[in-house]
Design a protein around this motif. Structure first.
Motif, PDB file in Angstrom:
ATOM      1  N   ALA A   1     -11.408 -46.724 -32.901  1.00 36.32           N
ATOM      2  CA  ALA A   1     -12.187 -45.531 -33.219  1.00 36.32           C
ATOM      3  C   ALA A   1     -12.183 -44.534 -32.061  1.00 36.32           C
ATOM      4  CB  ALA A   1     -13.622 -45.917 -33.573  1.00 36.32           C
ATOM      5  N   LYS A   2     -12.303 -45.048 -30.831  1.00 36.30           N
ATOM      6  CA  LYS A   2     -12.301 -44.151 -29.671  1.00 36.30           C
ATOM      7  C   LYS A   2     -10.944 -43.480 -29.498  1.00 36.30           C
ATOM      8  CE  LYS A   2     -15.923 -46.507 -27.021  1.00 36.30           C
ATOM      9  NZ  LYS A   2     -16.241 -47.248 -25.772  1.00 36.30           N
ATOM     10  N   GLY A   3      -9.893 -44.240 -29.717  1.00 33.85           N
ATOM     11  CA  GLY A   3      -8.549 -43.666 -29.631  1.00 33.85           C
ATOM     12  C   GLY A   3      -8.334 -42.586 -30.663  1.00 33.85           C
ATOM     13  N   LEU A   4      -8.866 -42.822 -31.864  1.00 38.63           N
ATOM     14  CA  LEU A   4      -8.766 -41.817 -32.925  1.00 38.63           C
ATOM     15  C   LEU A   4      -9.480 -40.536 -32.521  1.00 38.63           C
ATOM     16  CD1 LEU A   4      -8.083 -40.923 -35.818  1.00 38.63           C
ATOM     17  CD2 LEU A   4     -10.161 -42.085 -36.576  1.00 38.63           C
ATOM     18  N   MET A   5     -10.663 -40.684 -31.941  1.00 42.13           N
ATOM     19  CA  MET A   5     -11.433 -39.510 -31.526  1.00 42.13           C
ATOM     20  C   MET A   5     -10.693 -38.717 -30.450  1.00 42.13           C
ATOM     21  SD  MET A   5     -15.394 -39.391 -30.181  1.00 42.13           S
ATOM     22  CE  MET A   5     -15.973 -40.190 -31.678  1.00 42.13           C
ATOM     23  N   VAL A   6     -10.119 -39.432 -29.488  1.00 38.85           N
ATOM     24  CA  VAL A   6      -9.377 -38.765 -28.420  1.00 38.85           C
ATOM     25  C   VAL A   6      -8.157 -38.037 -28.979  1.00 38.85           C
ATOM     26  CG1 VAL A   6      -7.992 -39.138 -26.345  1.00 38.85           C
ATOM     27  CG2 VAL A   6     -10.177 -40.333 -26.613  1.00 38.85           C
ATOM     28  N   ASP A   7      -7.439 -38.689 -29.882  1.00 40.21           N
ATOM     29  CA  ASP A   7      -6.259 -38.061 -30.481  1.00 40.21           C
ATOM     30  C   ASP A   7      -6.640 -36.809 -31.271  1.00 40.21           C
ATOM     31  OD1 ASP A   7      -4.364 -39.656 -29.419  1.00 40.21           O
ATOM     32  OD2 ASP A   7      -3.906 -40.778 -31.235  1.00 40.21           O
ATOM     33  N   LEU A   8      -7.751 -36.861 -31.995  1.00 37.32           N
ATOM     34  CA  LEU A   8      -8.203 -35.693 -32.748  1.00 37.32           C
ATOM     35  C   LEU A   8      -8.582 -34.552 -31.815  1.00 37.32           C
ATOM     36  CD1 LEU A   8     -10.292 -37.396 -35.575  1.00 37.32           C
ATOM     37  CD2 LEU A   8      -8.311 -35.921 -35.905  1.00 37.32           C
ATOM     38  N   LEU A   9      -9.190 -34.894 -30.696  1.00 32.01           N
ATOM     39  CA  LEU A   9      -9.522 -33.861 -29.711  1.00 32.01           C
ATOM     40  C   LEU A   9      -8.257 -33.189 -29.178  1.00 32.01           C
ATOM     41  CD1 LEU A   9     -12.356 -35.673 -27.713  1.00 32.01           C
ATOM     42  CD2 LEU A   9     -12.611 -33.557 -29.013  1.00 32.01           C
ATOM     43  N   GLN A  10      -7.227 -33.994 -28.925  1.00 32.84           N
ATOM     44  CA  GLN A  10      -5.993 -33.456 -28.354  1.00 32.84           C
ATOM     45  C   GLN A  10      -5.143 -32.725 -29.382  1.00 32.84           C
ATOM     46  OE1 GLN A  10      -4.240 -36.994 -26.654  1.00 32.84           O
ATOM     47  NE2 GLN A  10      -5.368 -36.796 -24.738  1.00 32.84           N
ATOM     48  N   MET A  11      -5.026 -33.292 -30.583  1.00 39.91           N
ATOM     49  CA  MET A  11      -4.137 -32.726 -31.599  1.00 39.91           C
ATOM     50  C   MET A  11      -4.768 -31.592 -32.385  1.00 39.91           C
ATOM     51  SD  MET A  11      -2.062 -35.818 -33.444  1.00 39.91           S
ATOM     52  CE  MET A  11      -3.549 -36.477 -34.193  1.00 39.91           C
ATOM     53  N   VAL A  12      -6.097 -31.611 -32.480  1.00 40.39           N
ATOM     54  CA  VAL A  12      -6.779 -30.691 -33.395  1.00 40.39           C
ATOM     55  C   VAL A  12      -7.718 -29.735 -32.667  1.00 40.39           C
ATOM     56  CG1 VAL A  12      -8.347 -30.551 -35.357  1.00 40.39           C
ATOM     57  CG2 VAL A  12      -6.594 -32.324 -35.316  1.00 40.39           C
ATOM     58  N   VAL A  13      -8.682 -30.291 -31.935  1.00 38.65           N
ATOM     59  CA  VAL A  13      -9.721 -29.439 -31.335  1.00 38.65           C
ATOM     60  C   VAL A  13      -9.155 -28.552 -30.238  1.00 38.65           C
ATOM     61  CG1 VAL A  13     -11.914 -29.417 -30.091  1.00 38.65           C
ATOM     62  CG2 VAL A  13     -11.542 -31.058 -31.937  1.00 38.65           C
ATOM     63  N   LEU A  14      -8.387 -29.133 -29.317  1.00 39.09           N
ATOM     64  CA  LEU A  14      -7.845 -28.346 -28.204  1.00 39.09           C
ATOM     65  C   LEU A  14      -6.934 -27.213 -28.687  1.00 39.09           C
ATOM     66  CD1 LEU A  14      -7.649 -27.907 -25.185  1.00 39.09           C
ATOM     67  CD2 LEU A  14      -5.790 -29.589 -25.096  1.00 39.09           C
ATOM     68  N   PRO A  15      -5.946 -27.474 -29.580  1.00 37.54           N
ATOM     69  CA  PRO A  15      -5.130 -26.359 -30.088  1.00 37.54           C
ATOM     70  C   PRO A  15      -5.953 -25.314 -30.833  1.00 37.54           C
ATOM     71  CG  PRO A  15      -4.068 -28.453 -30.562  1.00 37.54           C
ATOM     72  CD  PRO A  15      -5.445 -28.773 -30.071  1.00 37.54           C
ATOM     73  N   THR A  16      -6.997 -25.771 -31.538  1.00 43.47           N
ATOM     74  CA  THR A  16      -7.848 -24.825 -32.267  1.00 43.47           C
ATOM     75  C   THR A  16      -8.584 -23.907 -31.301  1.00 43.47           C
ATOM     76  OG1 THR A  16      -8.156 -26.390 -34.092  1.00 43.47           O
ATOM     77  CG2 THR A  16      -9.757 -24.602 -33.901  1.00 43.47           C
ATOM     78  N   LEU A  17      -9.144 -24.482 -30.256  1.00 40.85           N
ATOM     79  CA  LEU A  17      -9.858 -23.675 -29.265  1.00 40.85           C
ATOM     80  C   LEU A  17      -8.919 -22.691 -28.572  1.00 40.85           C
ATOM     81  CD1 LEU A  17     -12.184 -26.373 -27.646  1.00 40.85           C
ATOM     82  CD2 LEU A  17     -12.844 -24.523 -29.203  1.00 40.85           C
ATOM     83  N   VAL A  18      -7.696 -23.134 -28.265  1.00 41.56           N
ATOM     84  CA  VAL A  18      -6.712 -22.236 -27.642  1.00 41.56           C
ATOM     85  C   VAL A  18      -6.381 -21.092 -28.593  1.00 41.56           C
ATOM     86  CG1 VAL A  18      -4.327 -22.047 -26.830  1.00 41.56           C
ATOM     87  CG2 VAL A  18      -5.716 -24.012 -26.160  1.00 41.56           C
ATOM     88  N   GLY A  19      -6.209 -21.407 -29.897  1.00 38.57           N
ATOM     89  CA  GLY A  19      -5.910 -20.369 -30.884  1.00 38.57           C
ATOM     90  C   GLY A  19      -7.017 -19.339 -30.996  1.00 38.57           C
ATOM     91  N   VAL A  20      -8.270 -19.810 -31.037  1.00 42.63           N
ATOM     92  CA  VAL A  20      -9.415 -18.893 -31.117  1.00 42.63           C
ATOM     93  C   VAL A  20      -9.502 -18.044 -29.852  1.00 42.63           C
ATOM     94  CG1 VAL A  20     -11.935 -18.772 -31.229  1.00 42.63           C
ATOM     95  CG2 VAL A  20     -10.694 -20.377 -32.701  1.00 42.63           C
ATOM     96  N   LEU A  21      -9.244 -18.657 -28.693  1.00 41.44           N
ATOM     97  CA  LEU A  21      -9.273 -17.925 -27.420  1.00 41.44           C
ATOM     98  C   LEU A  21      -8.201 -16.833 -27.392  1.00 41.44           C
ATOM     99  CD1 LEU A  21     -10.417 -17.652 -24.553  1.00 41.44           C
ATOM    100  CD2 LEU A  21      -8.734 -19.357 -23.805  1.00 41.44           C
TER     101      LEU A  21
END
Length: 333
Positions: free
Chosen positions: A162-182
């Motif tokens: 579960a922790k690995g899944l959360m980290v992967d989602l942060l890297q694959m999804v949240v981080l690129p999304t934040l960069v796109g919004v920025l």
């Protein structure tokens, strides 16, 4: 260059319902040659997410939060009602602890699909609302996906990280999304139009590659499941239609919902980020659990086409009725 890039992106969207299932089949057929490149998937998907977020800024997210009832309603339909029905369907057909039940549940839990923006716009829904909602739901996925999967299944039952899944989602999804919004904010909203001739075509190609490589990764395991496919395929189709129906009827929770809201909630509830689901399924769950998610990509877009035709027919009927009413009023006067 600009003309050709945008033309290719438009052509891809028009024929998505053929190209994506075709990529799936090609991935199965060429599995032996493609399996070595499966490690590229997270990077390809990160780029797709970044391009999606280029069209959304802080203002869009703020505007969405001004409609809290519609946001809460959509998220409850997509991440509460749909998972409950998906689990119930899987438990009834395959058993409560089946890997196929896990796959159906994962399909219902993954974030809203970016392709819903295209269908909402085409059918007359609210594009700014659905775009911001998809971005918001995507950023919530590191919390929503592990939490809901863990609520239905114990770690022992799924044997997952579960922790690995959360980290992967942060890297694959949240981080690129934040960069796109920025990037959207820094460019004052111009980045999407400026980058579209190059970014959009590459994103479409990467989308096909994600499907291709995910299909290649599960092909060796799927070969021995031909008999079971006769049951899994109807279950996946039924779940997709259930998700669309939940959105359509769930919109009535808002008193006298506008046509725009109903269209938006219908597609939001019915369309999932299948490419993300495929990445997560193949990385964290068994091959059997991956099958419903992978099959979902074959039927989600054709189902959206049917829903769009139905909305268009209703709109045309409404237009004709309005014209006939006006004609009768002129005659009577």
């Amino acid at each position: 260059m600009r003309k050709y890039g945008l033309s290719f992106a438009a052509w891809f969207e028009k024929y998505t319902f053929i190209l994506i299932p075709g990529s799936l089949v090609l991935g199965w057929l060429l599995s032996d040659h493609l399996i070595a490149y499966v490690g590229w998937i997270p990077y390809l998907f990160g780029y797709i997410t970044l391009v999606m977020a280029l069209g959304c800024g802080v203002r869009h997210l703020r505007d969405v939060m001004k409609r809290p009832l519609a946001v809460i309603l959509t998220l409850l339909i997509a991440h509460a009602a749909a998972p409950l029905l998906a689990y119930g369907l899987g438990a009834a057909v395959f058993g409560p602890q089946s890997d196929y039940t896990i796959g159906l549940l994962l399909f219902a839990i993954i974030p809203l699909g970016i392709s819903s923006v295209m269908w909402v716009g085409t059918s007359g829904g609210s594009v700014p609302f659905i775009l911001a909602l998809v971005v918001l739901d995507t950023m919530l996925s590191p919390i929503v996906v592990p939490t809901l999967m863990g609520a239905f299944f114990s770690n022992a039952a799924m044997d997952w990280d579960a922790k690995g899944l959360m980290v992967d989602l942060l890297q694959m999804v949240v981080l690129p999304t934040l960069v796109g919004v920025l990037l959207y904010e820094c460019s004052k909203g111009k980045i999407k139009a400026w980058s579209a001739p190059v970014a959009q075509p590459i994103s479409k190609v990467f989308f096909m590659l994600v499907v291709l490589l995910n299909a290649a990764s599960i092909a060796p395991h799927a070969a021995g499941m031909k008999q079971e496919m006769m049951i899994v395929i109807p279950a996946v189709i039924l779940l997709i239609m259930i998700c669309y129906a939940l959105g359509y009827f769930g919109a009535y929770a808002v008193r006298k919902p506008s046509r725009e809201l109903q269209i938006t909630v219908t597609y939001a509830s019915g369309m999932r980020n299948i490419s993300l689901g495929m990445v997560l399924a193949t990385a964290y769950f068994s091959p059997q659990a991956s099958i419903p998610v992978v099959l979902g990509i074959m039927f989600q877009q054709p189902a959206a086409t049917l829903i769009h035709a139905w909305w268009s027919r209703r709109r045309n009927k409404g237009g004709r009725a309005e014209q006939e009413g006006a004609w009768k009023r002129r005659i009577s006067s």
